[in-house]
Write a protein that holds these residues in place. Structure first.
Motif, PDB file in Angstrom:
ATOM      1  N   LYS A 238       1.017  -9.652   2.349  1.00 35.71           N
ATOM      2  CA  LYS A 238       0.422  -8.403   1.857  1.00 35.71           C
ATOM      3  C   LYS A 238       1.261  -7.202   2.268  1.00 35.71           C
ATOM      4  CE  LYS A 238      -2.818  -5.894   0.039  1.00 35.71           C
ATOM      5  NZ  LYS A 238      -1.785  -5.137  -0.693  1.00 35.71           N
ATOM      6  N   SER A 239       1.822  -6.548   1.268  1.00 35.16           N
ATOM      7  CA  SER A 239       2.508  -5.278   1.514  1.00 35.16           C
ATOM      8  C   SER A 239       1.486  -4.160   1.406  1.00 35.16           C
ATOM      9  CB  SER A 239       3.587  -5.065   0.456  1.00 35.16           C
ATOM     10  OG  SER A 239       4.049  -3.734   0.491  1.00 35.16           O
ATOM     11  N   MET A 240       1.613  -3.116   2.214  1.00 27.94           N
ATOM     12  CA  MET A 240       0.743  -1.952   2.081  1.00 27.94           C
ATOM     13  C   MET A 240       1.453  -0.837   1.308  1.00 27.94           C
ATOM     14  SD  MET A 240      -1.309  -3.620   3.821  1.00 27.94           S
ATOM     15  CE  MET A 240      -2.838  -2.793   4.186  1.00 27.94           C
ATOM     16  N   SER A 241       2.721  -1.083   0.966  1.00 26.88           N
ATOM     17  CA  SER A 241       3.563  -0.036   0.358  1.00 26.88           C
ATOM     18  C   SER A 241       3.027   0.458  -0.973  1.00 26.88           C
ATOM     19  CB  SER A 241       4.973  -0.565   0.129  1.00 26.88           C
ATOM     20  OG  SER A 241       5.575  -0.904   1.349  1.00 26.88           O
ATOM     21  N   LYS A 242       2.519  -0.448  -1.800  1.00 25.56           N
ATOM     22  CA  LYS A 242       2.192  -0.103  -3.181  1.00 25.56           C
ATOM     23  C   LYS A 242       0.772   0.461  -3.285  1.00 25.56           C
ATOM     24  CE  LYS A 242       6.120  -2.258  -3.588  1.00 25.56           C
ATOM     25  NZ  LYS A 242       6.272  -3.655  -3.832  1.00 25.56           N
ATOM     26  N   ASP A 243      -0.224  -0.309  -2.774  1.00 29.51           N
ATOM     27  CA  ASP A 243      -1.602   0.146  -2.985  1.00 29.51           C
ATOM     28  C   ASP A 243      -1.976   1.345  -2.112  1.00 29.51           C
ATOM     29  OD1 ASP A 243      -1.491  -1.608  -0.885  1.00 29.51           O
ATOM     30  OD2 ASP A 243      -2.617  -3.171  -1.928  1.00 29.51           O
ATOM     31  N   PHE A 244      -1.277   1.513  -0.986  1.00 30.44           N
ATOM     32  CA  PHE A 244      -1.551   2.691  -0.158  1.00 30.44           C
ATOM     33  C   PHE A 244      -0.473   3.763  -0.297  1.00 30.44           C
ATOM     34  CE2 PHE A 244      -4.268  -0.564   1.496  1.00 30.44           C
ATOM     35  CZ  PHE A 244      -5.438   0.125   1.790  1.00 30.44           C
ATOM     36  N   GLY A 245       0.530   3.494  -1.105  1.00 32.14           N
ATOM     37  CA  GLY A 245       1.550   4.499  -1.406  1.00 32.14           C
ATOM     38  C   GLY A 245       2.325   4.952  -0.186  1.00 32.14           C
ATOM     39  N   ILE A 246       2.703   4.005   0.679  1.00 35.79           N
ATOM     40  CA  ILE A 246       3.342   4.376   1.943  1.00 35.79           C
ATOM     41  C   ILE A 246       4.563   3.496   2.243  1.00 35.79           C
ATOM     42  CG2 ILE A 246       1.291   5.383   3.062  1.00 35.79           C
ATOM     43  CD1 ILE A 246       1.078   2.503   4.461  1.00 35.79           C
ATOM     44  N   ALA A 247       5.414   3.302   1.239  1.00 36.57           N
ATOM     45  CA  ALA A 247       6.570   2.417   1.446  1.00 36.57           C
ATOM     46  C   ALA A 247       7.448   2.881   2.609  1.00 36.57           C
ATOM     47  CB  ALA A 247       7.404   2.334   0.168  1.00 36.57           C
ATOM     48  N   GLY A 248       7.485   4.198   2.851  1.00 38.79           N
ATOM     49  CA  GLY A 248       8.317   4.721   3.929  1.00 38.79           C
ATOM     50  C   GLY A 248       7.801   4.386   5.318  1.00 38.79           C
ATOM     51  N   VAL A 249       6.529   4.028   5.407  1.00 40.43           N
ATOM     52  CA  VAL A 249       5.931   3.709   6.711  1.00 40.43           C
ATOM     53  C   VAL A 249       6.317   2.291   7.154  1.00 40.43           C
ATOM     54  CG1 VAL A 249       3.710   3.299   7.857  1.00 40.43           C
ATOM     55  CG2 VAL A 249       4.036   5.338   6.478  1.00 40.43           C
ATOM     56  N   ARG A 250       6.591   1.421   6.197  1.00 38.53           N
ATOM     57  CA  ARG A 250       6.938   0.010   6.435  1.00 38.53           C
ATOM     58  C   ARG A 250       5.798  -0.743   7.136  1.00 38.53           C
ATOM     59  NH1 ARG A 250       8.618  -1.004   3.182  1.00 38.53           N
ATOM     60  NH2 ARG A 250       9.771  -2.864   3.777  1.00 38.53           N
ATOM     61  N   ALA A 251       4.778  -1.040   6.386  1.00 34.64           N
ATOM     62  CA  ALA A 251       3.640  -1.776   6.940  1.00 34.64           C
ATOM     63  C   ALA A 251       3.258  -2.929   6.025  1.00 34.64           C
ATOM     64  CB  ALA A 251       2.444  -0.833   7.127  1.00 34.64           C
ATOM     65  N   GLY A 252       3.112  -4.094   6.619  1.00 28.83           N
ATOM     66  CA  GLY A 252       2.659  -5.265   5.869  1.00 28.83           C
ATOM     67  C   GLY A 252       2.103  -6.277   6.843  1.00 28.83           C
TER      68      GLY A 252
END
Ligand SMILES: *Cc1c(COP(=O)(O)O)cnc(C)c1O
Length: 388
Positions: A238-252
């Motif tokens: 699960k990437s959080m980049s797309k649905d939470f709009g935070i690709a720069g945070v790098r969370a998955g």
């Protein structure tokens, strides 16, 4: 047919050069703006995120970290360790913390899991997200299962099951909804597949776009992550980049059986989340944040569906069925995808994804992300003009 003038052809050549340098991913709008200064980029419909969710995260960040001065702590001190963040997530995912592995973006998890568990043979459905074959370790045979264009790239379940059975792989990968077409497998279908694949050692299910999919009028999301006890061979990414709009945070994160989490943690990944990612994960389990997020999630899904219905009315293109936040569009008037992308970018400032490097796509394809409502209107009008 789309025609480029001399200036546009020069910019298009520059664009192609930057894309070639970026490999199988697209250059960011910041790279484009830096390298081609006379481009005026208005809308990034290449990157696939919910812009309302980014706004929400920024609101919280400003209120709780910047305005209070707590940002200093986030930057100055070490973030929590992997297992501590897993414990935070466990409460909201209703999954034991021993089954959760935190990644510096999903991409780090994909790499780690493939390197450790891919085995001798992995089956990847194409078209797909390129990392699943690019990161396969040497010695692992990658077998492609071609999703059929005649079937709109939807998975033909029985045919696929027979294919997997005959190939006898160590690992299969299912991306749900799939990138780049947005094809979705229902929860019941996923369970059917997991039952069929109970003897495959590793079944990777990438749910990075699951927040955009729905099966009922309440837009509820259905994840297979909670089935990890029942199907211990699954690894839910699960990437959080797309649905939470935070690709720069790098969370998955990933959900998998506990001995695999233990094994991975023995090899590092101790402080692989940044302080900002930890802040995000702590928000992600908070009721106030989640209830506000749910509003922007549903709003964005509704607007995305409107966007799709409008794209379908544009002549000269075909939109494939999608339950993600982007549409795979085929250009049917004889123009090529590179000209479409270049013209849309140069003349309208709209950046879309040329899919000509995607293996398993036969024809001229672009992928277009849904943005905010008013931006989607601009995108549809621009494409209509381009195709007329
Ligand atoms: C974008 C994407 C990822 C990687 O996401 P990060 O968390 O940003 O590393 C993984 N899987 C799929 C299918 C994606 O589209």
């Amino acid at each position: 047919m789309i025609q480029l003038n001399e200036h546009e052809r020069a910019v298009a050549a520059h664009l192609k050069h930057l894309k070639d340098q970026a490999g199988t991913h697209s250059p960011s709008i910041f790279t484009l703006a830096e390298k081609i200064p006379d481009l005026h980029i208005r809308i990034d419909a290449c990157f696939l995120s919910n812009p309302y969710a980014t706004d929400l995260f920024l609101d919280y960040l400003k209120r709780e970290l910047i305005d209070t001065g707590k940002m200093r702590d986030v930057l100055e001190f070490y973030p929590s360790q992997n297992a501590v963040i897993a414990e935070i997530l466990a409460s909201c995912l209703h999954i034991s913390p021993d089954n959760i592995f935190i990644g510096n973006g999903a991409i780090e998890i994909i790499q780690a899991v493939l390197h450790r568990y891919a085995g001798k043979k992995i089956i990847v459905n194409i078209p797909t997200f390129s990392s699943y074959y690019e990161f396969a370790p040497t010695g692992t045979e990658v077998v492609y299962y071609q999703l059929s264009k005649d079937n709109d790239y939807a998975l033909n379940i029985e045919h696929y099951c027979e294919f997997v059975h005959n190939q006898n792989p160590d690992t299969v990968v299912l991306i749900n909804p799939n990138n780049p077409d947005g094809g979705y497998l229902s929860f019941e279908t996923m369970k059917y597949l997991l039952d069929k694949f109970s003897s495959v050692p590793t079944v990777i299910v990438d749910e990075s776009f699951i927040h955009f999919a729905f099966e009922d009028d309440n837009y509820s999301l259905r994840s297979v992550a909670e089935l990890v006890q029942e199907y211990p061979n699954i690894v839910v990414v699960k990437s959080m980049s797309k649905d939470f709009g935070i690709a720069g945070v790098r969370a998955g994160y990933a959900v998998m059986k506990n001995d695999r989490v233990k094994e991975l943690l023995q090899n590092g990944f101790l402080w692989n989340s940044s302080g900002l990612a930890e802040y995000f994960f702590r928000l992600y389990v908070r009721e106030d944040f989640l209830s506000e997020y749910e509003k922007v999630r549903v709003r964005y899904i509704k607007e995305t569906q409107i966007f799709f219905s409008q794209l379908k009315t544009v002549e000269g293109i075909k939109l494939y069925p999608s339950l993600a936040n982007f549409g795979l569009v085929e250009i049917c008037d004889g123009s090529n995808a590179a000209d479409f992308v270049s013209k849309l970018l140069i003349a309208h400032g709209i950046y879309t994804r040329n899919c000509s490097d995607k293996i398993g796509l036969e024809g001229e394809f672009v992928r277009i992300a849904s943005r905010k409502l008013e931006e989607n209107i601009i995108i549809v009008n621009a494409i209509r003009e381009l195709m007329s």
